[in-house]
Scaffold this motif. Structure first.
Motif, PDB file in Angstrom:
ATOM      1  N   ILE A  63       0.865  -1.184   0.000  1.00 11.96           N
ATOM      2  CA  ILE A  63       0.000   0.000   0.000  1.00 11.96           C
ATOM      3  C   ILE A  63       0.900   1.232   0.000  1.00 11.96           C
ATOM      4  O   ILE A  63       1.699   1.421   0.924  1.00 11.96           O
ATOM      5  CB  ILE A  63      -0.929   0.041   1.232  1.00 11.96           C
ATOM      6  N   ALA A  64       0.783   2.052  -1.048  1.00  7.93           N
ATOM      7  CA  ALA A  64       1.627   3.239  -1.174  1.00  7.93           C
ATOM      8  C   ALA A  64       0.775   4.498  -1.200  1.00  7.93           C
ATOM      9  O   ALA A  64      -0.313   4.515  -1.785  1.00  7.93           O
ATOM     10  CB  ALA A  64       2.471   3.161  -2.440  1.00  7.93           C
ATOM     11  N   ARG A  65       1.273   5.545  -0.580  1.00  6.01           N
ATOM     12  CA  ARG A  65       0.644   6.853  -0.732  1.00  6.01           C
ATOM     13  C   ARG A  65       1.263   7.548  -1.947  1.00  6.01           C
ATOM     14  O   ARG A  65       2.429   7.304  -2.287  1.00  6.01           O
ATOM     15  CB  ARG A  65       0.852   7.705   0.513  1.00  6.01           C
ATOM     16  N   HIS A  66       0.485   8.387  -2.608  1.00 11.92           N
ATOM     17  CA  HIS A  66       1.009   9.151  -3.742  1.00 11.92           C
ATOM     18  C   HIS A  66       2.215   9.994  -3.308  1.00 11.92           C
ATOM     19  O   HIS A  66       2.404  10.311  -2.129  1.00 11.92           O
ATOM     20  CB  HIS A  66      -0.080  10.061  -4.317  1.00 11.92           C
ATOM     21  N   ALA A  67       3.002  10.410  -4.282  1.00 11.38           N
ATOM     22  CA  ALA A  67       4.161  11.260  -4.044  1.00 11.38           C
ATOM     23  C   ALA A  67       3.718  12.717  -3.805  1.00 11.38           C
ATOM     24  O   ALA A  67       2.515  13.024  -3.812  1.00 11.38           O
ATOM     25  CB  ALA A  67       5.115  11.159  -5.231  1.00 11.38           C
ATOM     26  N   ASN A  68       4.676  13.596  -3.612  1.00  7.51           N
ATOM     27  CA  ASN A  68       4.376  14.987  -3.283  1.00  7.51           C
ATOM     28  C   ASN A  68       3.515  15.653  -4.361  1.00  7.51           C
ATOM     29  O   ASN A  68       3.675  15.387  -5.547  1.00  7.51           O
ATOM     30  CB  ASN A  68       5.674  15.781  -3.095  1.00  7.51           C
ATOM     31  N   GLN A  99      -0.547   9.222 -11.489  1.00  3.91           N
ATOM     32  CA  GLN A  99       0.829   9.524 -11.882  1.00  3.91           C
ATOM     33  C   GLN A  99       1.823   8.694 -11.083  1.00  3.91           C
ATOM     34  O   GLN A  99       2.815   8.191 -11.641  1.00  3.91           O
ATOM     35  CB  GLN A  99       1.108  11.013 -11.679  1.00  3.91           C
ATOM     36  N   THR A 100       1.580   8.529  -9.803  1.00  9.53           N
ATOM     37  CA  THR A 100       2.458   7.712  -8.962  1.00  9.53           C
ATOM     38  C   THR A 100       2.404   6.248  -9.387  1.00  9.53           C
ATOM     39  O   THR A 100       3.438   5.593  -9.548  1.00  9.53           O
ATOM     40  CB  THR A 100       2.070   7.848  -7.476  1.00  9.53           C
ATOM     41  N   ALA A 101       1.194   5.742  -9.594  1.00 14.20           N
ATOM     42  CA  ALA A 101       1.026   4.353 -10.013  1.00 14.20           C
ATOM     43  C   ALA A 101       1.650   4.115 -11.383  1.00 14.20           C
ATOM     44  O   ALA A 101       2.217   3.047 -11.646  1.00 14.20           O
ATOM     45  CB  ALA A 101      -0.454   3.992 -10.042  1.00 14.20           C
TER      46      ALA A 101
END
Length: 215
Positions: free
Chosen positions: A7-12, A66-68
């Protein structure tokens, strides 16, 4: 039987770097990644390139896609857009249901999006903290079960990352998971139990936020 849910959170995001962006934005609640956010997303992709991930699911907000996409490019996988991983639709943050790019528009920008995928869980504005945790937790359980025993990656937001982890390991996630920007949570199932192995890891990043902010 074992299974890994990443599980990842999006980047800045751009409005964290340039708050004035919000004042003139066409879709003010759907900011893109910032310049350093794209770097973080690539670092996340490099961190995951040796993991045996079979499916990538992302919230339909631009910053999560965009992160994915950065990860999908490295792993050569499609992206399944899942509304159950959406941002917390908090009326204290948003004066209306947030406008996002349409699926056709997103697909034109990101050809890896799997247009055959149908989201499993809805996200409805407005919602409480309890509601966002419930629907993101339900999403994590649903996808983990449906795609078992494959390892999967969920890309979401601060609140939905925490909620997804809670949905698998329970209330312990509230105190143990730190959902900072582009952080990584790893939940492992040794049937039938789930265990937290990473609780918001940022060791893959060269720049880490000092204080976690959700909005």
């Amino acid at each position: 039987m074992s299974q890994i849910i990443w599980i990842a959170r999006h980047a800045n995001r751009l409005d964290f770097v340039n708050p004035d962006w919000f004042l003139t934005a066409e879709r003010r609640y759907d900011p893109p990644l910032s310049e350093d956010g794209f770097i973080q997303a690539k670092q996340l992709a490099n961190r995951l390139k040796r993991e045996k991930i079979a499916h990538i699911f992302a919230s339909p907000f631009l910053r999560t896609v965009q992160t994915a996409n950065a990860v999908a490019e490295v792993l050569d996988l499609p992206i399944k857009l899942e509304t159950g991983l959406s941002e917390w639709l908090n009326p204290a943050w948003m004066t209306e249901n947030p406008q996002k790019l349409s699926i056709p528009a997103l697909t034109k920008l990101f050809p890896r999006i799997d247009i055959s995928y149908t989201p499993r869980i809805a996200a409805n504005y407005p919602e409480t903290q309890q509601q966002v945790r419930a629907r993101s937790g339900q999403t994590a359980r649903c996808l983990a079960t449906e795609y078992s025993p494959d390892n999967i990656l969920l890309v979401g937001h601060g609140a939905s990352v925490l909620g997804a982890a809670m949905g698998l390991v329970g209330e312990i996630a509230v105190t143990e998971v730190k959902a900072s920007l582009c952080s990584l949570v790893k939940v492992v199932r040794q049937h039938p139990e789930w265990f937290l192995e990473l609780k918001g890891d940022t060791s893959h990043l060269t720049q880490v936020e000092e204080f976690v902010r959700f909005n």
